[in-house]
Each structure stands twice: as structure tokens, then as C-alpha cells.
Design an enzyme around this catalytic site. Structure first.
Site, PDB file in Angstrom:
ATOM      1  N   ASP A  91      12.477  17.434  23.460  1.00 57.96           N
ATOM      2  CA  ASP A  91      12.519  16.989  25.315  1.00 57.96           C
ATOM      3  C   ASP A  91      13.518  15.868  25.329  1.00 57.96           C
ATOM      4  O   ASP A  91      14.437  16.153  23.881  1.00 57.96           O
ATOM      5  CB  ASP A  91      11.301  16.823  25.228  1.00 57.96           C
ATOM      6  CG  ASP A  91      11.337  16.709  27.331  1.00 57.96           C
ATOM      7  OD1 ASP A  91      11.576  15.216  28.125  1.00 57.96           O
ATOM      8  OD2 ASP A  91      10.375  17.331  27.394  1.00 57.96           O
TER       9      ASP A  91
ATOM     10  N   LYS B 228      13.810  23.978  28.650  1.00 56.35           N
ATOM     11  CA  LYS B 228      13.446  23.098  29.818  1.00 56.35           C
ATOM     12  C   LYS B 228      14.726  22.493  30.479  1.00 56.35           C
ATOM     13  O   LYS B 228      15.624  22.057  29.841  1.00 56.35           O
ATOM     14  CB  LYS B 228      12.808  21.938  29.192  1.00 56.35           C
ATOM     15  CG  LYS B 228      12.186  21.675  30.471  1.00 56.35           C
ATOM     16  CD  LYS B 228      10.738  20.529  29.995  1.00 56.35           C
ATOM     17  CE  LYS B 228      10.884  19.675  31.237  1.00 56.35           C
ATOM     18  NZ  LYS B 228       9.528  18.587  29.630  1.00 56.35           N
ATOM     19  N   TRP B 229      14.883  22.987  31.834  1.00 55.03           N
ATOM     20  CA  TRP B 229      16.497  22.327  32.324  1.00 55.03           C
ATOM     21  C   TRP B 229      15.654  21.730  33.323  1.00 55.03           C
ATOM     22  O   TRP B 229      15.363  21.654  34.343  1.00 55.03           O
ATOM     23  CB  TRP B 229      16.979  23.593  32.884  1.00 55.03           C
ATOM     24  CG  TRP B 229      18.604  22.962  33.823  1.00 55.03           C
ATOM     25  CD1 TRP B 229      18.370  22.566  34.469  1.00 55.03           C
ATOM     26  CD2 TRP B 229      19.922  23.609  33.507  1.00 55.03           C
ATOM     27  NE1 TRP B 229      19.484  22.948  35.639  1.00 55.03           N
ATOM     28  CE2 TRP B 229      20.200  23.645  34.954  1.00 55.03           C
ATOM     29  CE3 TRP B 229      20.005  24.593  32.597  1.00 55.03           C
ATOM     30  CZ2 TRP B 229      21.194  23.835  35.000  1.00 55.03           C
ATOM     31  CZ3 TRP B 229      21.425  24.897  33.068  1.00 55.03           C
ATOM     32  CH2 TRP B 229      22.331  24.267  33.696  1.00 55.03           C
ATOM     33  N   ASP B 230      16.625  20.010  33.260  1.00 54.75           N
ATOM     34  CA  ASP B 230      15.084  18.993  34.459  1.00 54.75           C
ATOM     35  C   ASP B 230      16.371  18.461  35.681  1.00 54.75           C
ATOM     36  O   ASP B 230      16.987  18.516  35.012  1.00 54.75           O
ATOM     37  CB  ASP B 230      14.645  17.938  32.868  1.00 54.75           C
ATOM     38  CG  ASP B 230      14.127  17.124  33.049  1.00 54.75           C
ATOM     39  OD1 ASP B 230      13.382  17.227  34.861  1.00 54.75           O
ATOM     40  OD2 ASP B 230      13.669  16.184  32.448  1.00 54.75           O
TER      41      ASP B 230
ATOM     42  N   ASP C 186       4.936  16.293  36.409  1.00 56.31           N
ATOM     43  CA  ASP C 186       5.145  15.245  35.733  1.00 56.31           C
ATOM     44  C   ASP C 186       3.707  14.799  35.427  1.00 56.31           C
ATOM     45  O   ASP C 186       2.747  13.987  34.619  1.00 56.31           O
ATOM     46  CB  ASP C 186       5.715  13.912  35.282  1.00 56.31           C
ATOM     47  CG  ASP C 186       7.161  14.288  34.873  1.00 56.31           C
ATOM     48  OD1 ASP C 186       7.095  15.704  34.681  1.00 56.31           O
ATOM     49  OD2 ASP C 186       8.285  14.045  36.036  1.00 56.31           O
TER      50      ASP C 186
ATOM     51  N   ASN D 172      16.599  15.076  36.974  1.00 56.53           N
ATOM     52  CA  ASN D 172      15.721  13.458  37.699  1.00 56.53           C
ATOM     53  C   ASN D 172      15.698  12.429  38.382  1.00 56.53           C
ATOM     54  O   ASN D 172      15.466  11.571  38.336  1.00 56.53           O
ATOM     55  CB  ASN D 172      15.401  12.860  36.204  1.00 56.53           C
ATOM     56  CG  ASN D 172      14.007  13.927  35.381  1.00 56.53           C
ATOM     57  OD1 ASN D 172      13.553  13.799  35.623  1.00 56.53           O
ATOM     58  ND2 ASN D 172      14.728  13.965  34.164  1.00 56.53           N
TER      59      ASN D 172
ATOM     60  N   TRP E 290       6.489  12.449  43.876  1.00 51.58           N
ATOM     61  CA  TRP E 290       6.803  12.729  42.350  1.00 51.58           C
ATOM     62  C   TRP E 290       5.011  12.642  41.922  1.00 51.58           C
ATOM     63  O   TRP E 290       4.565  11.282  42.386  1.00 51.58           O
ATOM     64  CB  TRP E 290       7.643  11.664  41.713  1.00 51.58           C
ATOM     65  CG  TRP E 290       7.696  11.942  40.471  1.00 51.58           C
ATOM     66  CD1 TRP E 290       8.407  12.419  39.313  1.00 51.58           C
ATOM     67  CD2 TRP E 290       6.280  11.014  39.428  1.00 51.58           C
ATOM     68  NE1 TRP E 290       7.711  12.499  37.508  1.00 51.58           N
ATOM     69  CE2 TRP E 290       6.724  11.317  38.051  1.00 51.58           C
ATOM     70  CE3 TRP E 290       5.563  10.187  39.890  1.00 51.58           C
ATOM     71  CZ2 TRP E 290       6.208  10.904  37.205  1.00 51.58           C
ATOM     72  CZ3 TRP E 290       4.656   9.770  39.101  1.00 51.58           C
ATOM     73  CH2 TRP E 290       4.969   9.939  37.545  1.00 51.58           C
TER      74      TRP E 290
HETATM   75  C1  DGJ Z   1      11.426  14.601  33.566  1.00 50.18           C
HETATM   76  C2  DGJ Z   1      10.162  15.871  33.258  1.00 50.18           C
HETATM   77  O1  DGJ Z   1       9.423  16.213  33.847  1.00 50.18           O
HETATM   78  C3  DGJ Z   1       9.371  15.887  31.779  1.00 50.18           C
HETATM   79  O2  DGJ Z   1       8.917  16.227  31.580  1.00 50.18           O
HETATM   80  C4  DGJ Z   1      10.177  15.087  30.842  1.00 50.18           C
HETATM   81  O3  DGJ Z   1      11.034  16.292  30.698  1.00 50.18           O
HETATM   82  C5  DGJ Z   1      11.503  13.705  30.919  1.00 50.18           C
HETATM   83  N1  DGJ Z   1      12.209  14.199  32.429  1.00 50.18           N
HETATM   84  C6  DGJ Z   1      12.569  13.694  29.988  1.00 50.18           C
HETATM   85  O4  DGJ Z   1      13.546  12.796  30.580  1.00 50.18           O
END
Ligand code: DGJ
Length: 729
Positions: free
Chosen positions: A366, A476-478, A548, A480, A199
Site C-alpha cells: 500500500d 489499488k487506484w486510490d 476504510d 484521497n 467517510w
Molecule cells: C486510503 C485507502 O482507503 C486506504 O486503504 C489506504 O490505501 C490509504 N488511503 C493509504 O494512504
């Protein structure tokens, strides 16, 4: 036709403009890999070398002492009947047997390229763009049939491969390993190039010598991942950016994968790529078919640079789809690093106001706009507005942005569920989980079980309700976190190991549905930055949030590595504040701008606190990017200086007609009294004269490319320079 078949000799020639891929039917039944490399006109009937080996390489027939599956170069090797190298396929019958032997049964050639059922893949728009060979192999004992698909693009040095497996018998079979492509080479001189990282430090270029045995990369995280990218290249030791043999492999898939190389006891190389066999099994009922993802093979005789440009053009023009594929991408401002979760409608409006004044074209809201989300501990899955932050809802925000001449973009993380959410309280079994096991959280969240269609249906309804109600131009499809305790409450015991792949298939289906129903929306993929920067996602979403890590100097390596496979139009890159939030580094705004302009430019900082001078600089950058973005987003990329080998990085984008170019040079740490760097450009027309907009100086193309120029760099750490070149008549 780019495919030539000679039935008498059993030869199959697949020709791209500059390469040939050759197979042969050996002993009337085995599909052997003869050659892949620089284009040849034919021949090679006797190219495979045979030798008698000790009894440890078993024979097929005692009368043929030189023919062993352990030594035969094979196109799709199977496990259990004499080939001890890594197989492309390994299965199990109901009785527990796994020995498999595949013989050629039939083949068919056709114009164009058929779609891969349920999976993203490269495509053609006209049937004369490519030819396809479908080769059917079968194991007569078990009634298992493998259809290998090879597509040859007529004007690109690209061959795509995939396999579909059909169970022709009346009882179920279990597939334990089913790769998309395997390829044998008769020597072991290669080095392996991969993109590895973590990451915030994704796709770092690796180049390693190979040793006897198995080596490779992969993911078992349920996503292609930050750690390894589904790409590998075998390169000859002398290969550089501009010369030498390079064989690229890229998998159009977003989940668990492997890319594996084996150097055999006899000095040969076998490369295999496909779905990760670890924790994978697929039950194939009678009459059912399993389709593998597509592997995209690119040969270049002129080094890594040419390989990359071949991938860039293909992925830009025949992998990405929809109305944004060929459209100039908007410059956006994103509020994440500006506010994190701490915003209200007024703060967003203030950011929008400055952004609009600077010429920025889109505002992206966001994380933090939904449920009760004030930090990362709640609300994923509750896709309705956080009314105390946004009293007029998303419509209110979109309206105020539109009034300022900004389009409106919105963040979602649709594959996740927070244990602290209304959705979880209502459906605690909708996440991936295994009964009586801990549900491991990552960033306080669990993963929705997309292998269940009702879960996907819920997400479809939640998102499409918003998209019908609010004028959203961009998503923006995130995603995490990665998968743990991979199991589904909806699948029977014998299908639990299908969960991760079923998840992907349903994710792709949902993306197909949403992108089809809302074609005007520009989708950007994201997974904590570049945790799922892969060709599978690119099929649905033409751009990805690259990392990121927004530090300009860290981005030099991340973007250089990413550019091995992925086009600049797919790399979102933002200018952020200093000290940088990830590294605390302070870099000049000019360099942050020049580096972000290597991709799809955006801003991600609190624009309301910029000084008047900084605002003026942003305004100038935005205007400059508008003048170069068609070249950056749709021109050819040439990597000139590698940040992995030097203290600097340099690259240039050249328009397809060579009339315009943008060149950038950036240094990391400066040095007292050091040598003056010279850079030789590439990709220009040697006979044309180019004018540098920034200096007014004129140069001949061959002068810039053969002699190069002394880099006019200011003193100081993290300095950079950008030149715009225009051909003059
Ligand atoms: C991870 C993304 O890469 C960031 O740009 C941002 O959108 C955060 N998540 C928000 O939780």
C-alpha cells in the site's frame, strides 16, 4: 425485437422480459412519457390524461386548452417554453436566450447497443442481446439537436438511457444543464430510497417520504463521493425486499451528479438524473456534440431484492470488463493497517511469509513505497521507489513475494500531487487551481489537473514504466480528497466550468489505456474507501475498496447498503485487527471473517503478531472462502435481515443453478434471555433437499424458505454463524 413502433398512433413500446416502457408522440411533435412498469402487451394510446388548467400553465396553442407543456408527461423536458418543472436540458445562445422547445424529428431502431463516445457504459457482446432506439428531437429556432438513446436488454429488466446534444447552427451554444434521463409518473405516491453517508460510513440506506417540491441527492465534490451514491430508487410505500413496485436509477459516472425528484402541483412525479448542473457549463461550438453519461433504469415488481439482483448481474456481466470480469478473485493481504508508512522490505517479507502459510494468494504493498514518503505530507506524483525502505526496489519486493507463492499488488494515487514533491516543484501549475486563490489542501495534497493531456501523459509514463519493469498483478487506484478551486491553467475563461467533466473524461481515457495495455492486472478502485464506488469506475476496475472502516459490525450496514446496486464481486472486504483501528471495537475473528467473506476477501493486519490459534483460524477461513467464493462472487445475493431495521443482519448467496448456497447471520449486541431469531431463506429450489455442511442436517428448500430456521447463534456480542448448503440428489 424488444422495441415495437406503431407509426400510425405514434406509440413506442420498449419491452424487457417483465417490464414495458412506453412513449408517444403527442400533437405530432412532443415526445411524451406514457408508462413504465409491469409488462403490458400494447395499447395505452389514450393513457395520458388531459385536463384544462388555469392560465398559470401556459398553452401551446389557444385552440388546444388541454395541452400544456407544464402538464404533459415528457421524456426529455426542456426549459423556457411552458414547463415549469425541473428540465432535463437548459442552454444559452450567444445572445443570452434560453427558451428551448424540442420536437421529434426522426427515429431509428437498431440491433445491439452502440458505444458511448469517451464514457463508460453497459455493453453487449452479441448484437442480439439488446435493441436500441435512437430518437432525434430538435429545436428549429436554434438548430440544437438532441439524440436520445434507449437500449432495451432482451433478457434483463434493464433499459439504459443517454442523450447527445449536437449544435447544428453556425454560432456556439452553451449547455448549462444536460441530464441523462428524465421520467414522469402520473402519481406522487412514491418513497425515495438513496445511499448516503460519509467517510468510513458510506452508503447508509435512506428511505423517505416525498413532499411537494424538489428533493434529491448529488455531489459537487468532483467525485461521486462518500456522501451520496449515484443511485436512487422510487418505491411504492408497500414495497419491501420481496414485493412491490420499485424503479431503480443508477448513473454510470464518477463525478458530480444529481438525482432529483419533483412532486408537481398536479400530483405528478418527475425524476431526473445526470451530471450536476451546479458549476457546470459546456461550450458547444458549431458542429460539436456533447455526450451525457448513461443512466441505467431497472424496474422490479418484486421489491428491492429483485432490483438489486438485476443490477448485480448487469454490472458483473455487462459493465465490468476484461479478463478478471469472470475470474475468481484472489485473497490478498494488504500492509496498510499492518504497518501504515512504517515498513521496510524485511517487514513486508515477514508478513508475506505468514500470509503465504495461511493460503493467502496475493500481497498488496500500500501507500509509502515511493519518493520520500514516510507520512502523508509528501511525494505524491514522484512515482519512483523509496530506496531507503526498499533497497532492491519494487522488483525485490515482488520477487520475494513471488518466491513465497504470492502474487504482487501495488498501491498508486495517480490523480494527486503533494506540494512537497519533485513534481510540484517542477510543475506548480499542474494542479487544479485558480490564479490568486488559496490552493486548499486535503490530506496535505492537491489534485492534478487531469483536464490537461500532458498531465495524464506524465502519469501514464510514470505508471507504465513501473508496470513494464515490475511483475505487478494488481493495482489499488486510490483518490484521497475532493476538488476545490476547480480551474485549469490550460482552459480559456469560457471553458473553466468544463474542468471537472474534462477531468473525468481524461481520467476515463487514461484508465482505458492502462487497462488495455496491461490486461493481466486486476484493478481495484478506492477513494478513501468507498468515496468513488460507482458504475463509472466499475467499468474499468471490477472491484472497489468498500470502505476504510474495517470494523465488522459497521461493515454490516455499509455492505448491505452497497449491495443495493453493486455486486458482491465488486466489494473488497478485509479482516483487520482488534481493537479495530477506526472504532476501537473488539469483535471475534470468526465474525470478522464471516462478514468479510460477503465480498472479495482480504486481510489487513500484521499477520506476524497473530497467535498460533489465530493463524490456524485464518488458515481455516481462507480455505473455507476458497470453497465458497465462486458462489459469493458470481451467485445471486438475497438480503434476509436488515441491519437498518434490526440488531442483526443476514444474507445469503445462491449459485446460479441453485445447487449451492452460503448463509450468514450476524448479531450486533446480544440480549439476555431474548427471543430466538428465525430466518426464512430465499433463492433455493423449493423441491430440492439441501445438506448443511457445518451440521450435516438435511432440509427441504421449501422448508428453509417458507418455515425458516431457528438461528443457531452462540451467546455474546457480535456473534455470527455461516452455513454452507449443498443440494443433494
Ligand atoms: C486510503 C485507502 O482507503 C486506504 O486503504 C489506504 O490505501 C490509504 N488511503 C493509504 O494512504
Amino acid at each position: 425485437m424488444a422495441i415495437v413502433v406503431e407509426p400510425k398512433t405514434g406509440m413506442f413500446y420498449l419491452h424487457t422480459p417483465k417490464s414495458s416502457y412506453v412513449m408517444q408522440i403527442v400533437d405530432g411533435k412532443y415526445l411524451a412519457q406514457v408508462y413504465w412498469g409491469k409488462r403490458i402487451s400494447g395499447g395505452l394510446e389514450h393513457h395520458i390524461a388531459y385536463a384544462s388548467r388555469p392560465s398559470f400553465s401556459p398553452l401551446i396553442e389557444p385552440e388546444q386548452p388541454m395541452l400544456s407543456l407544464d402538464t404533459l408527461p415528457q421524456v426529455y423536458p426542456a426549459y423556457g417554453t411552458g414547463d415549469y418543472r425541473q428540465p432535463a436540458i437548459e442552454m444559452e445562445t450567444e445572445q443570452g436566450y434560453s427558451a428551448l422547445e424540442l420536437h421529434v424529428v426522426t427515429y431509428e431502431t437498431m440491433k445491439g447497443k452502440p458505444k458511448l463516445p469517451g464514457l463508460p457504459a453497459t455493453y453487449v457482446e452479441q448484437t442480439d442481446e439488446a435493441d436500441t432506439l435512437e430518437m432525434t428531437l430538435a429545436d428549429s429556432t436554434y438548430g440544437l439537436e438532441v439524440k436520445l438513446q434507449f437500449t432495451v436488454y432482451n433478457d434483463r429488466d434493464v433499459i439504459t438511457r443517454s442523450a447527445s446534444i449536437l449544435n447544428r447552427q453556425s454560432t456556439p451554444l452553451k449547455l448549462n444543464r444536460v441530464l441523462s434521463a428524465s421520467i414522469d409518473f402520473h402519481h406522487n405516491q412514491f418513497e425515495l430510497v438513496t445511499l448516503s453517508g460519509t467517510w468510513g460510513d458510506e452508503r447508509q440506506l435512506q428511505r423517505n417520504k416525498l413532499v411537494p417540491g424538489i428533493q434529491g441527492i448529488g455531489s459537487a465534490r468532483g467525485a461521486s463521493s462518500h456522501v451520496h451514491n449515484p443511485f436512487a430508487a422510487l418505491v411504492m410505500p408497500e414495497a419491501t425486499e420481496t414485493q412491490g413496485d420499485v424503479y431503480g436509477f443508477s448513473l454510470v459516472y464518477s463525478g458530480n451528479f444529481i438525482a432529483q425528484v419533483e412532486l408537481s402541483q398536479y400530483g405528478t412525479t418527475r425524476f431526473g438524473m445526470g451530471i450536476q448542473p451546479f458549476d457546470f457549463a459546456w461550450r458547444l461550438e458549431a458542429g460539436e456534440t456533447f455526450q451525457t453519461p448513461e443512466a441505467v433504469l431497472v424496474y422490479s415488481a418484486h421489491g428491492l431484492g429483485e432490483m438489486s439482483r438485476t443490477y448485480h448481474r448487469l454490472y458483473r456481466e455487462r459493465l465490468a470488463r476484461g479478463q478478471h470480469r469472470d475470474a475468481i478473485r484472489p485473497i490478498k493481504v494488504n500492509n496498510w493497517e499492518a504497518t501504515y508508512f512504517d515498513f521496510d522490505a524485511e517487514k513486508l517479507r515477514e508478513i508475506g511469509q505468514v500470509a503465504s502459510k495461511c493460503g493467502i494468494e496475493m500481497f498488496v504493498l500500500d501507500d509509502g513505497w515511493f519518493g520520500k514518503r514516510d507520512d502523508d505530507r509528501s511525494s505524491l506524483g514522484d512515482w519512483f521507489e523509496h530506496r531507503s525502505k526498499l533497497p532492491e526496489g519494487l522488483e525485490g519486493v515482488a520477487r520475494s513475494m513471488n518466491e513465497m507463492n504470492l502474487r504482487f499488488g501495488l498501491w498508486f494515487e495517480p490523480e494527486m500531487i503533494s506540494p512537497n514533491s519533485e513534481l510540484y516543484r517542477e510543475h506548480p501549475d499542474w494542479c487544479l487551481h485558480i490564479p490568486n486563490r488559496r490552493r486548499s489542501e486535503g490530506r496535505c495534497q492537491l489534485i492534478l489537473d487531469y483536464s490537461r493531456s500532458e498531465v495524464c501523459e506524465y502519469i501514464y509514463t510514470s505508471m507504465s514504466d513501473i508496470l513494464r519493469r515490475v511483475p505487478v498483478d494488481y493495482i489499488k487506484w486510490d483518490m484521497n480528497r475532493n476538488m476545490t478551486e476547480i480551474g485549469s491553467a490550460a482552459l480559456p475563461a469560457e471553458r473553466q466550468r468544463e474542468t471537472a467533466h474534462r477531468y473525468l473524461l481524461n481520467l476515463y481515457q487514461l484508465l482505458e489505456r492502462l487497462t488495455h495495455e496491461f490486461p493481466h492486472i486486476l484493478f481495484e478502485s478506492c477513494s478513501g474507501g468507498g468515496g468513488r464506488f460507482d458504475p463509472g469506475m466499475l467499468y474499468y476496475m471490477p472491484q472497489t475498496w468498500t470502505s476504510d472502516n474495517t470494523d465488522a459490525i459497521a461493515r454490516l450496514k455499509i455492505q448491505y447498503g452497497t449491495s443495493m446496486v453493486y455486486p458482491s464481486s465488486s466489494m473488497a472486504a478485509h479482516v483487520s485487527a482488534v481493537p479495530n483501528h477506526q472504532l476501537r471495537r473488539i469483535t471475534p475473528l470468526s465474525t470478522r471473517g464471516n462478514v468479510a467473506m460477503a465480498g472479495v476477501l482480504g486481510y489487513e493486519l500484521d499477520m506476524t503478531v497473530l497467535s498460533a490459534a489465530e493463524q490456524a483460524e485464518v488458515m481455516e477461513q481462507v480455505e473455507r472462502y476458497k470453497s465458497i467464493r465462486s458462489i459469493v462472487q458470481f451467485g445471486d445475493l438475497y438480503r434476509l435481515v436488515s441491519p437498518f431495521e434490526t440488531n442483526a443482519s443476514s444474507w445469503m448467496h445462491v449459485s446460479a443453478d441453485q445447487t449451492a448456497a452460503v448463509w450468514v447471520y450476524c448479531v450486533a449486541l446480544s440480549r439476555a434471555n431474548g427471543p430466538i431469531p428465525y430466518v426464512r431463506m430465499q433463492g433455493l429450489h423449493p423441491d430440492w433437499t439441501y445438506r448443511v455442511c457445518e451440521t450435516g442436517m438435511m432440509y427441504k428448500g421449501d422448508e428453509l424458505m417458507n418455515a425458516g430456521i431457528a438461528v443457531p447463534l452462540a451467546h455474546g456480542d457480535f456473534a455470527s454463524v455461516m452455513w454452507r448448503l449443498e443440494a443433494v440428489q
